[in-house]
Structure formats: C-alpha cells, structure tokens
Design an enzyme around this catalytic site. Structure first.
Site, short mmCIF file in Angstrom:
data_model
loop_
_atom_site.label_atom_id
_atom_site.label_comp_id
_atom_site.label_asym_id
_atom_site.label_seq_id
_atom_site.Cartn_x
_atom_site.Cartn_y
_atom_site.Cartn_z
N GLU A 1 0.82 -1.20 0.00
CA GLU A 1 0.00 0.00 0.00
C GLU A 1 0.85 1.25 0.00
O GLU A 1 1.98 1.28 0.48
CB GLU A 1 -0.90 0.00 1.22
CG GLU A 1 -0.10 -0.14 2.48
CD GLU A 1 -0.96 -0.51 3.65
OE1 GLU A 1 -2.04 -1.09 3.43
OE2 GLU A 1 -0.58 -0.22 4.77
N CYS B 1 6.22 -7.65 7.70
CA CYS B 1 7.35 -7.13 8.48
C CYS B 1 7.74 -8.16 9.52
O CYS B 1 6.89 -8.83 10.09
CB CYS B 1 6.95 -5.81 9.16
SG CYS B 1 8.32 -5.06 10.08
N CYS C 1 6.33 -5.74 16.20
CA CYS C 1 5.78 -4.76 17.14
C CYS C 1 4.32 -5.17 17.42
O CYS C 1 3.57 -5.42 16.47
CB CYS C 1 5.83 -3.35 16.56
SG CYS C 1 7.49 -2.88 16.06
N CYS D 1 -0.63 2.09 9.11
CA CYS D 1 0.27 1.03 8.70
C CYS D 1 -0.37 -0.35 8.50
O CYS D 1 -0.81 -0.97 9.43
CB CYS D 1 1.26 0.96 9.88
SG CYS D 1 2.86 0.39 9.56
N1 SAH Z 1 8.80 -0.02 10.18
C1 SAH Z 1 9.05 1.37 10.24
C2 SAH Z 1 8.22 2.18 9.27
C3 SAH Z 1 6.82 1.75 9.01
S1 SAH Z 1 5.69 1.94 10.34
C4 SAH Z 1 8.84 1.87 11.64
O1 SAH Z 1 8.35 1.11 12.47
O2 SAH Z 1 9.21 3.00 11.91
C5 SAH Z 1 5.30 3.67 10.31
C6 SAH Z 1 4.81 4.19 11.65
O3 SAH Z 1 3.46 3.78 11.92
C7 SAH Z 1 5.65 3.69 12.81
O4 SAH Z 1 5.96 4.75 13.68
C8 SAH Z 1 4.71 2.71 13.46
O5 SAH Z 1 5.04 2.46 14.77
C9 SAH Z 1 3.38 3.36 13.26
N2 SAH Z 1 2.23 2.51 13.48
C10 SAH Z 1 2.13 1.18 13.31
N3 SAH Z 1 0.89 0.75 13.61
C11 SAH Z 1 0.20 1.82 14.00
C12 SAH Z 1 -1.14 2.03 14.46
N4 SAH Z 1 -2.00 1.03 14.54
N5 SAH Z 1 -1.52 3.29 14.79
C13 SAH Z 1 -0.65 4.32 14.66
N6 SAH Z 1 0.61 4.19 14.25
C14 SAH Z 1 1.03 2.95 13.92
FE1 SF4 Z 2 7.34 -3.40 11.32
FE2 SF4 Z 2 5.06 -2.28 12.09
FE3 SF4 Z 2 7.10 -2.48 13.79
FE4 SF4 Z 2 7.27 -0.75 11.74
S1 SF4 Z 2 5.82 -0.65 13.45
S2 SF4 Z 2 8.84 -2.19 12.46
S3 SF4 Z 2 6.13 -1.91 10.18
S4 SF4 Z 2 5.97 -4.19 12.90
#
Ligand code: SAH
Ligand code: SF4
Length: 373
Positions: A96, A124, A128, A355
């Site tokens: 996306e 990924c 997280c 995300c």
């Molecule tokens: N993997 C990288 C970049 C992609 S995620 C990273 O983790 O930085 C981009 C951002 O969206 C990150 O800060 C991540 O923690 C956040 N994110 C993921 N899931 C989310 C959610 N459900 N609500 C808000 N932010 C979220």
């Molecule tokens: Fe991966 Fe989501 Fe963690 Fe970013 S926030 S590193 S996309 S699991």
C-alpha cells in the site's frame, strides 16, 4: 510447468545499468537517457508511447523489462485528505501507498502539500505488538523497482487529476518511508530506490524531502549516517524507557535505548538536522505522565522533534488510543519544556490509513471462508 523467468523492472534500473544493457546490444549511449526520460519525465504507460525509439528496440525492451512492476488494484479516497492506493505485485502480493494532502489556506486541494508514504517490504519481521503490518510476519523484501513503482503510480494518479498534468516535476512535496515493512531491514534495495528517485534522470527528488522511519536497527542507522545523501530520519520510539519499549517492540531487546539514542544523536550531528521521534499514544501502555517526562528529557537531550500519534485501532488487537484529554496532557508536558512537538490530527482514519491495515483487510477478504463458515 515452469514459470517464465521474471523480467527485471525498468523502474529498478539506473542510468548506468541501463546504459550497460543497451551497450551490449550495440545501441548508442543516448538511448538510456531517452528511455528514462519517457519513464520519469513524460511518465508514459506503455513502450509504444516511446515514439523516438526504433520499433525493434521497443520490442526488445518489452521482452527484456517489465515497464511497471506494481499495478493499481484499489484506490480508496477518504472523506478527508488521504488517498490510499493498494498495489498488486507480480507474485500477487499486496502493498500500500498513501497520499496525504495538507490543504493550504484559501486554495484548492490540488495546491495542497502532498506527502506520499511508501512501503519497503511485504509484511514485516519486527513483530511490534500493536502493528497490523507485522501480524503475519515478513513475506519478502520489495525490490528497488517495486519501491520506485509506488511513486510512479502516485504520479500517474496526480497527473490525471491535476490540470498542470505532466509537469516536469514530481507532483508531491515529501516522501515518507513509513508504509509496510522495516525500511532498514531492506537497506540495499531501499537505498537503490532512493537514489533513482533522487537522480536528475529519475524523479529528481531532493534527499531532504525524503524521511526514512525505522523501529531502531542501530547498525543500519549508523550506516545510513555515512551515506552521502542526507535523508531525514524518524525513529519509532513508542516507549521512553526500556521496560515500556520492550513490552511492545521486540527490537528493543537487541538494541536497547542505551544503544539506540547515541546512534540517533550521531546521525543528527552528522547531518546537522533534527531527527523526529515518533511516539504512538496507546492507552495505559505508554501514556503516563512519567513516560511524558522521560520522553521530554530524551527529546531535549537529542534536540529532536516529537510526533505524537494517537493509536489507530487494529481489528483483532486489544490496544486503544487514550482520550483526547490524556493526549493533550501528555503533549502539554513536552510543550511546557519547549520541546518541538506535534500531536497529529489524524488523517484517513475512515479508510484504515494506518500502517498495514488496508492490506490486512483486503487479504482477509480474499481468504477462502473458514471450513464450515
Ligand atoms: N517499520 C518502520 C516504518 C513503518 S511503520 C517503523 O516502524 O518505523 C510507520 C509508523 O506507523 C511507525 O511509527 C509505526 O510504529 C506506526 N504505526 C504502526 N501501527 C500503528 C497504528 N495502529 N496506529 C498508529 N501508528 C502505527
Ligand atoms: Fe514493522 Fe510495524 Fe514495527 Fe514498523 S511498526 S517495524 S512496520 S511491525
């Protein structure tokens, strides 16, 4: 039956690599530039539109390269200012790409500041616990050509909708590498793609307008600091102590704050600009006054900007965003110390803009119904 070998994507070629391929075929050196100009400046959608190339060369190109390795399968426009493109890759994987418009006072949406958010992996591996992208683990890395193709798909959309179509400029202002995947876990393809976007023969997009977001892969942050192109860096912090961070981000066990923060400082000193600390606010996980105070200290110490993001709920996960009052109180602790902070007014909530969420939903819809269901 064996599948035909995959053709490399034209969007993954550099001026040098394309020149070398064409030279093998006995083509003059200027052809590579011509082809890339059709691709990035004129943004054609078929080989046949490259009218100044001999027919035989066009036929060879079509056999040798894939023109566009990501096809648009869904475009969801939210009631606000976010557009979400779902793209399908050659192997059926979905990724996306999001366009976020920040309207300027008194002018139409086509003059808004546009940020595009791109993905670097399918899924990924970082795990997280709050994130939809990582729920099914990592499927694969994107190629450089697939990363670049996301930008071109957005350009095509913007070209079609704006009157100043086909301007020789990228039709957006900023790129954030914050879609699906951990960008620094796909370092080589990411850097290759960003070089193509940055190149004068590519999209000519300035490195300062490109932000890479990472969950904190310390050795890669150190390596990125050494690159000649000065990209902006955002760190997904989400916890201001090891104890809280570790609970939601397994990467913190490998790279705890005592290693992460000095690497961030080194990056910021090397490039002479502020790093952004991303902090999603999750109710009763990281939204306490104590976390706010510690985050304030970290940000002051690193001279970093803090981006507070109210958590976007993910179907099937238990986490919630705190109340508005709690969000404001948390931000207030940072503001009181004059830390540069934004509390993000969320965009695109109604189309699952966070995300990984649109892809997750579409994949669930595609899954065959459970037995007996
Ligand atoms: N993997 C990288 C970049 C992609 S995620 C990273 O983790 O930085 C981009 C951002 O969206 C990150 O800060 C991540 O923690 C956040 N994110 C993921 N899931 C989310 C959610 N459900 N609500 C808000 N932010 C979220
Ligand atoms: Fe991966 Fe989501 Fe963690 Fe970013 S926030 S590193 S996309 S699991």
């Amino acid at each position: 039956m064996t599948r035909p070998p995959e053709r490399p994507a034209l969007t993954g070629e550099t001026l040098d690599s394309l020149t070398a391929r064409l030279r093998e075929r006995g083509e003059p050196a200027f052809r590579a530039r011509q082809i890339l100009e059709w691709m990035y400046k004129r943004r054609v959608r078929s080989w046949d539109e490259m009218t100044n190339l001999p027919k035989a060369l066009r036929a060879w190109l079509a056999e040798t390269f894939e023109l566009m390795p990501a096809q648009l399968v869904l475009n969801r426009q939210s009631a606000d200012v976010t557009d979400k493109l779902l793209l399908e890759l050659g192997d059926g994987s979905l990724i996306e790409t999001v366009i976020i418009r920040a309207p300027q006072e008194g002018v139409g949406l086509e003059h808004s500041r546009k940020t595009i958010c791109i993905s670097t992996q399918v899924g990924c591996a970082m795990g997280c616990v709050f994130c939809a992208s990582g729920l099914a683990g990592l499927k694969r890395n994107l190629t450089a050509g697939e990363i670049v193709a996301q930008l071109l798909q957005v350009c095509h959309r913007e070209d079609a909708r704006t009157p100043r179509a086909r301007a020789e400029l990228a039709s957006f202002d900023n790129i954030v590498v914050m879609g699906m995947g951990e960008p620094l876990a796909n370092y080589d393809a990411l850097l290759e793609a960003l070089r193509i976007l940055n190149a004068e023969w590519g999209l000519g997009f300035g490195a300062r307008r490109i932000t890479i977001s990472t969950s904190g892969l310390v050795p890669k942050i150190t390596r990125l600091a050494e690159e000649d192109l000065g990209f902006r860096l955002a760190i997904s912090l989400h916890g201001a102590t090891d104890e809280v961070r570790e609970r939601i981000m397994p990467v913190n066990r490998a790279y705890p704050l005592a290693e992460l923060l000095p690497a961030v400082r080194a990056f910021s000193e090397r490039h002479g600009r502020m790093v952004t600390l991303e902090f999603i606010l999750i109710e009763e996980v990281n939204d306490s006054d104590d976390q706010a105070a510690r985050l304030r200290d970290i940000a002051r110490d690193l001279h970093a900007h803090v981006n507070l993001i109210p958590y976007n709920t993910v179907a099937g996960l238990p986490w919630k965003r705190p109340s508005l009052a709690r969000q404001e109180r948390f931000a207030g602790v940072l503001r009181a110390a004059r830390v540069s902070v934004t509390l993000r007014r969320e965009k695109g909530h109604d189309i699952d803009a966070a995300c990984g969420q649109l892809r997750l939903r579409t994949e669930r819809d595609r899954e065959p119904a459970a037995a007996g269901g």
